[in-house]
Design a protein around this motif. Sequence first.
Motif, PDB file in Angstrom:
ATOM      1  N   MET A 144       0.824  -1.212   0.000  1.00  0.00           N
ATOM      2  CA  MET A 144       0.000   0.000   0.000  1.00  0.00           C
ATOM      3  C   MET A 144       0.857   1.261   0.000  1.00  0.00           C
ATOM      4  O   MET A 144       0.559   2.237  -0.680  1.00  0.00           O
ATOM      5  N   LEU A 145       1.942   1.245   0.763  1.00  0.00           N
ATOM      6  CA  LEU A 145       2.817   2.412   0.799  1.00  0.00           C
ATOM      7  C   LEU A 145       3.447   2.681  -0.559  1.00  0.00           C
ATOM      8  O   LEU A 145       3.732   3.831  -0.906  1.00  0.00           O
ATOM      9  N   TRP A 146       3.679   1.609  -1.325  1.00  0.00           N
ATOM     10  CA  TRP A 146       4.254   1.743  -2.665  1.00  0.00           C
ATOM     11  C   TRP A 146       3.410   2.709  -3.497  1.00  0.00           C
ATOM     12  O   TRP A 146       3.925   3.498  -4.280  1.00  0.00           O
ATOM     13  N   ASP A 147       2.079   2.655  -3.342  1.00  0.00           N
ATOM     14  CA  ASP A 147       1.199   3.535  -4.110  1.00  0.00           C
ATOM     15  C   ASP A 147       0.929   4.858  -3.407  1.00  0.00           C
ATOM     16  O   ASP A 147       0.853   5.902  -4.048  1.00  0.00           O
ATOM     17  N   LEU A 148       0.797   4.842  -2.102  1.00  0.00           N
ATOM     18  CA  LEU A 148       0.434   6.055  -1.374  1.00  0.00           C
ATOM     19  C   LEU A 148       1.544   7.093  -1.330  1.00  0.00           C
ATOM     20  O   LEU A 148       1.335   8.275  -1.612  1.00  0.00           O
ATOM     21  N   VAL A 149       2.730   6.655  -0.949  1.00  0.00           N
ATOM     22  CA  VAL A 149       3.813   7.601  -0.661  1.00  0.00           C
ATOM     23  C   VAL A 149       4.307   8.307  -1.910  1.00  0.00           C
ATOM     24  O   VAL A 149       4.752   9.451  -1.847  1.00  0.00           O
ATOM     25  N   GLY A 150       4.197   7.661  -3.066  1.00  0.00           N
ATOM     26  CA  GLY A 150       4.767   8.236  -4.275  1.00  0.00           C
ATOM     27  C   GLY A 150       3.883   9.217  -5.004  1.00  0.00           C
ATOM     28  O   GLY A 150       4.352   9.927  -5.893  1.00  0.00           O
ATOM     29  N   GLU A 151       2.607   9.281  -4.669  1.00  0.00           N
ATOM     30  CA  GLU A 151       1.716  10.197  -5.373  1.00  0.00           C
ATOM     31  C   GLU A 151       1.900  11.627  -4.883  1.00  0.00           C
ATOM     32  O   GLU A 151       2.214  11.863  -3.719  1.00  0.00           O
TER      33      GLU A 151
END
Length: 283
Positions: A1-8
């Motif tokens: 989940m962090l893979w998608d959340l943190v990078g946006e």
Amino acid sequence: MLWDLVGEVRTLLTLPAALLLQVAHPAVGAGVDEHSVFRTDPWGRAERSLHSLQLWVYGQDRAVEEGHRLRRLHRGIRGTDSRGRPYHALTPAYYAWVHATGFPVFQHTQRYLGKRPFTPAQERQLYAEWLRVGRVLGIADRDMPQNLEEFWPYYRRTLTEELEPNTVVRDLVSITEPLPPPDRGPRAARLLLRAGWPVLGPMLSRLRRFVTIGYLPPDARRALELPWSVAQERRLRRFSAVVRHILPRLPERLRYLPAARAARAAHRARARRGLAGSPAPAS
């Protein structure tokens, strides 16, 4: 989940609330007040903090190196907090609190900026991932609640017993002292920004205060005695809806921060070679 959340890029809207939660702790606030350059170099500090966060999630081997670097950086940060108690930045309880603040902010802002709130299963997964990031930063399991049943009482106890609307909190939500113009980027852009800063500066300061207080969980807002009206809540929901509508339609180069774009591109390249080992980005 962090893979998608943190990078946006939407992460840029949520970080000020997490920072406010961190510095509201007397020990953390004192350390930032006495040792940080957030007043004299706010853009540089924000850039470095964002770069560090991206490394935790996308840096692979560099994530461990960044964890070591941060601990070295904090070794000499010590003093006395607003309650007369000695503090050291690497005291496990204080260092863990700084990391812990990310989870409730991610959980809360999802209600505004995501398609729908996290399910209970997603919250558990997100918290487990956040714990793993904490281990990369050198936070021992014994110093962080290990599940949500332990986390929420810990979080509420800290709100009630520790947090305070200290000087750093007030400075971070101030609109009486506008942000200085950025001193990075192409020279032409910097000159143009300086020319327009008498108008842009106060606007950005108001926006910073709006998203910082708005995306703060309501119980934290109350603990810090920060005002928030029904009208402001309506404006925040409208603003969030615009972000939520536009962001998924942006091309990847605009939707994701540089480290996330590079990680996603590297994952796709490995997948094409049949060697994918990183988490697959969500569609």
